[in-house]
Design a protein around this motif. Structure first.
Motif, PDB file in Angstrom:
ATOM      1  N   MET A  65     -18.160   4.721 -41.192  1.00 33.26           N
ATOM      2  CA  MET A  65     -18.315   3.270 -41.070  1.00 33.26           C
ATOM      3  C   MET A  65     -17.646   2.751 -39.805  1.00 33.26           C
ATOM      4  SD  MET A  65     -20.255   2.046 -43.305  1.00 33.26           S
ATOM      5  CE  MET A  65     -19.978   0.407 -42.667  1.00 33.26           C
ATOM      6  N   HIS A  89     -23.727  -1.575 -46.408  1.00 36.50           N
ATOM      7  CA  HIS A  89     -22.425  -0.970 -46.094  1.00 36.50           C
ATOM      8  C   HIS A  89     -22.035  -1.243 -44.645  1.00 36.50           C
ATOM      9  CE1 HIS A  89     -22.396   1.090 -49.922  1.00 36.50           C
ATOM     10  NE2 HIS A  89     -23.602   1.532 -49.680  1.00 36.50           N
ATOM     11  N   HIS A  90     -21.624  -2.440 -44.374  1.00 37.65           N
ATOM     12  CA  HIS A  90     -21.119  -2.769 -43.038  1.00 37.65           C
ATOM     13  C   HIS A  90     -20.086  -3.870 -43.165  1.00 37.65           C
ATOM     14  CE1 HIS A  90     -23.688  -6.373 -42.903  1.00 37.65           C
ATOM     15  NE2 HIS A  90     -24.602  -5.606 -43.441  1.00 37.65           N
TER      16      HIS A  90
END
Length: 91
Positions: A65, A89-90
């Motif tokens: 990430m 997912h950020h």
């Protein structure tokens, strides 16, 4: 003699430090679960991608990430990061 030792030391550090530039997204063992083929050319479906992501250790997820959120680090992995961001997912 001191200059020679300093130069040799600087060279040794640069050679050893070069390994540190490879990140989590550059490690084949980290990336393989997200691809359907051994050449890592075809991404898995969104559902299979998410399953692979959930099976990835948290420390590796965090490293991935971090690299996806860094424009320079993520450039060679645009497809992977886009898929990861599509799953929400950020940061």
């Amino acid at each position: 003699m001191n200059i020679k030792a300093i130069c040799l030391g600087a060279f040794a550090l640069s050679v050893l430090g070069g390994v540190a530039f490879a990140g989590a997204l550059d490690e084949p063992s980290n990336m393989q679960p997200f691809f359907t083929d051994s050449g890592m050319q075809t991404m898995k479906s969104s559902a299979d991608f998410e399953i692979a992501w959930k099976a990835t250790p948290k420390t590796t997820q965090n490293a991935m990430m971090k690299e996806c959120n860094d424009a320079a680090m993520s450039k060679p992995h645009v497809q992977f990061c886009a898929q990861l961001f599509a799953l929400g997912h950020h940061s």
